[in-house]
Write a protein that holds these residues in place. Structure first.
Motif, PDB file in Angstrom:
ATOM      1  N   THR A 145       0.836  -1.212   0.000  1.00 13.10           N
ATOM      2  CA  THR A 145       0.000   0.000   0.000  1.00 13.10           C
ATOM      3  C   THR A 145       0.864   1.253   0.000  1.00 13.10           C
ATOM      4  O   THR A 145       0.625   2.193  -0.770  1.00 13.10           O
ATOM      5  N   LEU A 146       1.870   1.276   0.871  1.00  9.33           N
ATOM      6  CA  LEU A 146       2.756   2.434   0.973  1.00  9.33           C
ATOM      7  C   LEU A 146       3.450   2.707  -0.357  1.00  9.33           C
ATOM      8  O   LEU A 146       3.434   3.841  -0.863  1.00  9.33           O
ATOM      9  N   TYR A 147       4.045   1.678  -0.948  1.00  6.79           N
ATOM     10  CA  TYR A 147       4.810   1.864  -2.178  1.00  6.79           C
ATOM     11  C   TYR A 147       3.910   2.258  -3.347  1.00  6.79           C
ATOM     12  O   TYR A 147       4.287   3.083  -4.189  1.00  6.79           O
ATOM     13  N   SER A 148       2.718   1.685  -3.415  1.00  7.82           N
ATOM     14  CA  SER A 148       1.790   2.013  -4.503  1.00  7.82           C
ATOM     15  C   SER A 148       1.332   3.466  -4.409  1.00  7.82           C
ATOM     16  O   SER A 148       1.283   4.185  -5.420  1.00  7.82           O
ATOM     17  N   CYS A 149       1.007   3.901  -3.198  1.00  8.96           N
ATOM     18  CA  CYS A 149       0.556   5.287  -3.005  1.00  8.96           C
ATOM     19  C   CYS A 149       1.666   6.278  -3.332  1.00  8.96           C
ATOM     20  O   CYS A 149       1.432   7.313  -3.974  1.00  8.96           O
ATOM     21  N   VAL A 150       2.872   5.979  -2.883  1.00  6.19           N
ATOM     22  CA  VAL A 150       4.002   6.861  -3.161  1.00  6.19           C
ATOM     23  C   VAL A 150       4.268   6.942  -4.659  1.00  6.19           C
ATOM     24  O   VAL A 150       4.553   8.025  -5.204  1.00  6.19           O
ATOM     25  N   PHE A 151       4.153   5.835  -5.355  1.00  6.41           N
ATOM     26  CA  PHE A 151       4.388   5.805  -6.800  1.00  6.41           C
ATOM     27  C   PHE A 151       3.414   6.726  -7.537  1.00  6.41           C
ATOM     28  O   PHE A 151       3.810   7.530  -8.395  1.00  6.41           O
ATOM     29  N   VAL A 152       2.137   6.635  -7.188  1.00  8.55           N
ATOM     30  CA  VAL A 152       1.117   7.464  -7.847  1.00  8.55           C
ATOM     31  C   VAL A 152       1.340   8.942  -7.534  1.00  8.55           C
ATOM     32  O   VAL A 152       1.317   9.803  -8.439  1.00  8.55           O
ATOM     33  N   LEU A 153       1.569   9.270  -6.263  1.00  5.16           N
ATOM     34  CA  LEU A 153       1.790  10.667  -5.885  1.00  5.16           C
ATOM     35  C   LEU A 153       3.050  11.232  -6.534  1.00  5.16           C
ATOM     36  O   LEU A 153       3.080  12.402  -6.932  1.00  5.16           O
ATOM     37  N   ALA A 154       4.082  10.415  -6.648  1.00  8.35           N
ATOM     38  CA  ALA A 154       5.337  10.889  -7.232  1.00  8.35           C
ATOM     39  C   ALA A 154       5.157  11.298  -8.692  1.00  8.35           C
ATOM     40  O   ALA A 154       5.781  12.261  -9.160  1.00  8.35           O
ATOM     41  N   ILE A 155       4.311  10.586  -9.417  1.00 10.67           N
ATOM     42  CA  ILE A 155       4.035  10.956 -10.810  1.00 10.67           C
ATOM     43  C   ILE A 155       3.360  12.325 -10.866  1.00 10.67           C
ATOM     44  O   ILE A 155       3.754  13.199 -11.650  1.00 10.67           O
ATOM     45  N   LEU A 156       2.331  12.517 -10.044  1.00  9.56           N
ATOM     46  CA  LEU A 156       1.620  13.799 -10.026  1.00  9.56           C
ATOM     47  C   LEU A 156       2.549  14.944  -9.605  1.00  9.56           C
ATOM     48  O   LEU A 156       2.489  16.048 -10.163  1.00  9.56           O
ATOM     49  N   ILE A 157       3.412  14.674  -8.639  1.00  7.22           N
ATOM     50  CA  ILE A 157       4.330  15.696  -8.154  1.00  7.22           C
ATOM     51  C   ILE A 157       5.321  16.101  -9.243  1.00  7.22           C
ATOM     52  O   ILE A 157       5.634  17.285  -9.418  1.00  7.22           O
ATOM     53  N   ALA A 158       5.825  15.128  -9.986  1.00  7.15           N
ATOM     54  CA  ALA A 158       6.768  15.435 -11.059  1.00  7.15           C
ATOM     55  C   ALA A 158       6.116  16.300 -12.139  1.00  7.15           C
ATOM     56  O   ALA A 158       6.702  17.282 -12.616  1.00  7.15           O
ATOM     57  N   VAL A 159       4.883  15.950 -12.515  1.00  7.87           N
ATOM     58  CA  VAL A 159       4.169  16.727 -13.535  1.00  7.87           C
ATOM     59  C   VAL A 159       3.911  18.148 -13.049  1.00  7.87           C
ATOM     60  O   VAL A 159       3.927  19.102 -13.837  1.00  7.87           O
ATOM     61  N   ASN A 160       3.695  18.302 -11.776  1.00  4.26           N
ATOM     62  CA  ASN A 160       3.416  19.616 -11.182  1.00  4.26           C
ATOM     63  C   ASN A 160       4.676  20.441 -10.986  1.00  4.26           C
ATOM     64  O   ASN A 160       4.725  21.629 -11.308  1.00  4.26           O
ATOM     65  N   SER A 161       5.730  19.829 -10.464  1.00  3.50           N
ATOM     66  CA  SER A 161       6.906  20.573 -10.018  1.00  3.50           C
ATOM     67  C   SER A 161       7.718  21.161 -11.162  1.00  3.50           C
ATOM     68  O   SER A 161       8.203  22.296 -11.068  1.00  3.50           O
ATOM     69  N   VAL A 162       7.884  20.403 -12.233  1.00  3.92           N
ATOM     70  CA  VAL A 162       8.762  20.864 -13.314  1.00  3.92           C
ATOM     71  C   VAL A 162       8.268  22.167 -13.943  1.00  3.92           C
ATOM     72  O   VAL A 162       9.004  23.164 -13.967  1.00  3.92           O
ATOM     73  N   PRO A 163       7.028  22.226 -14.466  1.00  2.84           N
ATOM     74  CA  PRO A 163       6.592  23.498 -15.070  1.00  2.84           C
ATOM     75  C   PRO A 163       6.454  24.636 -14.051  1.00  2.84           C
ATOM     76  O   PRO A 163       6.644  25.801 -14.399  1.00  2.84           O
ATOM     77  N   SER A 164       6.153  24.295 -12.784  1.00  2.00           N
ATOM     78  CA  SER A 164       6.051  25.337 -11.756  1.00  2.00           C
ATOM     79  C   SER A 164       7.395  26.024 -11.546  1.00  2.00           C
ATOM     80  O   SER A 164       7.485  27.257 -11.465  1.00  2.00           O
TER      81      SER A 164
END
Length: 429
Positions: A334-353
């Motif tokens: 559960t921990l690893y799956s949740c982190v994986f999904v959030l990490a994708i969203l964070i990467a998409v958000n952080s770079v253009p910001s």
């Protein structure tokens, strides 16, 4: 043929310049990340308190203390970079970070010298925070100024590649030392964690050499005084400052909660083993390392705004279910799956910001402007995020409380998305 050789040499030089900035940046952020990795242990060794909760809160507070000096470092080192050049500023920040890290390696514990141990550790964090405040703006600006209008997103994304690399290195070092000393907890507490900090110092000579050989960018040095430049940032560009702070707010909080806090949350609240939960940070960092260059290129093609807006909306929708799953079904899967999904969203958000926060300022104050908006937002909302959410859990008696903090800050940050015009492919001031 000669033309092709010259062209290839140019590409190799650019690749080397990017690698030099990224490597130095990764080393500096490694020292910060390793503190986050050992926050629970450092709380026990360096801080007074009658309970593990009090020691953990003091440890997270000291982690946040480093962010207090970031705005000061952002202003002073940013002004220096704008007036005298990016390269000397980057060399200075690397030296400061190295000294702060050395203090962690040699400082005795609270049990050995009492409150002086706490004071020295706090001074080390203040020094590191000052260095990082100036490092971020100068290095990101240098990367951007190596690029042209068609590839600024790609070049700037390597800043976050360096941050992801440092987190991965810190997590791997933490796992390796934990596995090595799994049957010798006394050694881990006495010198094992110090070894993790010392490893960061070993690469400093190479990083200094690479940064000394970096060519300056096309940035034109100004004859204006640093005081004039600082007034210019705050008087002429208040809208850009507010926009940058809001954009950074929405990219910083989820990063610190996912990349740094979730591992400590799994240890302190869900009773996971340290080496198992640190793998979560490795997963998040690996996703960032793989994705950010491609997201940078994507932002050059489709624009910054749509990536920032939709990734923030999806993060708001995802964060509460993540903590609900973790607390209801607390397992490594559960921990690893949740982190994986959030990490994708964070990467998409952080770079253009990150890219927009640099693009909205003109060249002569770009390092200062970017450093100020990043450091202020991180100091206020990101640096103390772990302490805030730990306190929320304790006061609300709700393990899902960190999700509320993320939702609130992300919702506010969306205002910033509508405060700037699309910058992808446009000529900068």
């Amino acid at each position: 043929m000669a033309f092709n050789i010259s062209k290839n040499d140019g590409k190799l030089r650019k690749a080397r310049n990017i690698a030099g900035i990224t490597m130095g940046n990764a080393i500096e952020f490694y020292d910060f990340a390793i503190y986050g990795t050992y926050a629970v242990l450092l709380g026990q060794l360096f801080f007074p308190g009658t309970s593990d909760f009090e020691k953990l809160m003091l440890s997270f507070a000291t982690l946040g203390v480093g962010f207090i000096t970031r705005p000061l470092g952002a202003i002073l080192i940013g002004l220096y970079a704008d007036k005298f050049g990016r390269r000397p500023a980057l060399l200075f920040t690397l030296w400061l970070m190295s000294i702060g890290t050395l203090l962690f390696v040699v400082t005795p514990t609270y049990q050995q010298i009492g409150i002086w141990a706490t004071v020295i550790i706090m001074l080390a964090r203040l020094m590191q925070g000052f260095a990082l405040g100036g490092e971020f703006g100068a290095s990101t600006t240098m990367l951007m100024e190596y690029a042209d209008n068609s590839n600024r997103g790609f070049y700037s994304s390597w800043q976050l590649f360096g941050q992801g690399l440092n987190t991965l290195l810190a997590s791997l070092v933490g796992i390796s030392i934990g596995f090595w000393l799994k049957d010798d907890i006394a050694s881990l507490h006495s010198w094992g964690w110090r070894l993790a900090f010392a490893i960061g110092l070993l690469i400093v000579p190479m990083a200094l050499y690479i940064r000394k050989t970096l060519p300056e960018t096309k940035h034109k040095k100004t004859d204006e005084s640093t005081g004039t430049l600082l007034k210019l940032v705050f008087k002429k560009y208040p809208k850009q400052l507010i926009t940058g702070i809001l954009l950074t707010l929405g990219s910083t909080v989820p990063v610190y909660i996912t990349l740094f806090y979730l591992a400590n949350f799994a240890i302190s609240e869900l009773q996971f083993e340290m080496r198992s939960s640190i793998v979560a940070s490795c997963i998040a960092a690996s996703v960032q390392i793989v994705l950010v260059p491609f997201i940078g290129m994507l932002s050059d093609k489709v624009g910054r705004k749509p990536l920032i807006l939709w990734s923030r909306i999806l993060t708001i929708l995802a964060i509460y279910p993540v903590f609900m799953l973790l607390t209801s079904y607390p397992s490594l899967i559960t921990l690893y799956s949740c982190v994986f999904v959030l990490a994708i969203l964070i990467a998409v958000n952080s770079v253009p910001s990150l890219i927009v926060c640099a693009e909205i300022f003109p060249s002569k104050i770009r390092a200062t402007g970017l450093s100020v908006v990043y450091s202020l937002s991180v100091a206020i909302f990101g640096g103390f995020a772990q302490m805030i959410v730990t306190g929320l859990i304790h006061w609300m008696h709700d393990l899902k409380a960190p999700a509320y903090y993320v939702i609130a800050t992300m919702a506010i940050s969306i205002i910033g998305v509508f405060m700037f015009k699309e910058t992808a492919g446009k000529e900068l001031e």
